[in-house]
Design an enzyme around this catalytic site. Sequence first.
Site, PDB file in Angstrom:
ATOM      1  N   HIS A  41       8.894   5.764  17.520  1.00 12.87           N
ATOM      2  CA  HIS A  41       7.638   5.803  16.767  1.00 12.87           C
ATOM      3  C   HIS A  41       6.755   4.670  17.294  1.00 12.87           C
ATOM      4  CE1 HIS A  41       4.719   6.065  13.581  1.00 12.87           C
ATOM      5  NE2 HIS A  41       4.950   4.810  13.229  1.00 12.87           N
TER       6      HIS A  41
ATOM      7  N   ASP B 220       4.213  11.272  12.515  1.00  7.89           N
ATOM      8  CA  ASP B 220       3.731  11.723  13.815  1.00  7.89           C
ATOM      9  C   ASP B 220       3.802  13.246  13.911  1.00  7.89           C
ATOM     10  OD1 ASP B 220       3.524   8.968  14.841  1.00  7.89           O
ATOM     11  OD2 ASP B 220       5.703   9.016  14.718  1.00  7.89           O
TER      12      ASP B 220
ATOM     13  N   GLN C  12       0.819  -1.224   0.000  1.00  7.87           N
ATOM     14  CA  GLN C  12       0.000   0.000   0.000  1.00  7.87           C
ATOM     15  C   GLN C  12       0.847   1.265   0.000  1.00  7.87           C
ATOM     16  OE1 GLN C  12      -4.027   0.243   1.871  1.00  7.87           O
ATOM     17  NE2 GLN C  12      -2.964  -1.015   3.387  1.00  7.87           N
TER      18      GLN C  12
END
Length: 330
Positions: free
Chosen positions: A188, A160, A16
């Site tokens: 993360h 983020d 994706q």
Amino acid sequence: MSKAPVHVTVTGAAGQIGYAILFRIASGQLLGPDQPVVLRLLEIEPAMKALDGVVMELEDCAFPLLAGVEPTADLKRAFDGTSWALLVGSIPRKAGMERGDLLNVNGGIFKPQGQAINAHAASDIRILVIGNPCNTNCLITRSNASDVPADRWFAMTRLDQNRAQSQLARKAGAPVSEVTNVTIWGNHSATQYPDFANAQISGKPAPEVIGDADWLRGPFIEIVQKRGAAIIEARGLSSAASAANAAIDSVNSVWRETPKGQWSSLAVCSSGQYGTPEGLQYGFPVVADGSGGWSVVEGLEHDDFAQEKLRVTTEELVSERDEVKALGLI
């Protein structure tokens, strides 16, 4: 005379995020509107048919900057002569999977990729790790590519940062372009610390503009930390287009000069800044000089609340480092 093509490797290229990023790279959004690129696309054997379809679509776009495409399941061919490697492909955490299991299975991906980068990449190679857990996956890869300088390695905290900027802008009723100097400290993961105290909105301290300390210390941090999970719940799939966008932003934040007085978030190899253990791949505020050099912004202040957040995310990264070390991955 036109520029020589830069070779860019993307792993997990039929996935994706790969599908969302390849066309943007080929159009010039990664390295500039006058820089030809050759795409070296790595996939596992079962995904090669899908990758063939992606290659056909790339051909059908007739991008003037796309000087070639090399689809492959072979690590040597994937990293041969490459100057930028975007390591997207990884194994996501599944139900019932312990953190150690996740680190171990991803080690089987990133350890050999590090070895291949070390043996076959161009001398100016730079690497952005996107596949999660990206900080420790980057540590694994870097540890297996000893000839590549530590300052060439980056793990992606920019998604983020972008999420945090968007939330601050929404709360303040300001354009997102007015929100600057947002730092994502540490890992993360759900322990990351989105630093609102040093962020600015229209050049003013974000807490002063927003005027809601309880929201900043509570819902804001939780929204950013859990945004990925919220997208999976809503969409049924993990972040793809926003992750691809953040990868483009991350690379641009390294090779373009940072605007004066601003910085971007990247997880880089710590050399002890802000008391972090040396060698961790740690989220910091970073500025770039426009010629490939970068540095961590130092001298930012953290109150007791922020210090506790940094302690938690640092301990998680140390724990992950110790676990992959015990597994023989670094």
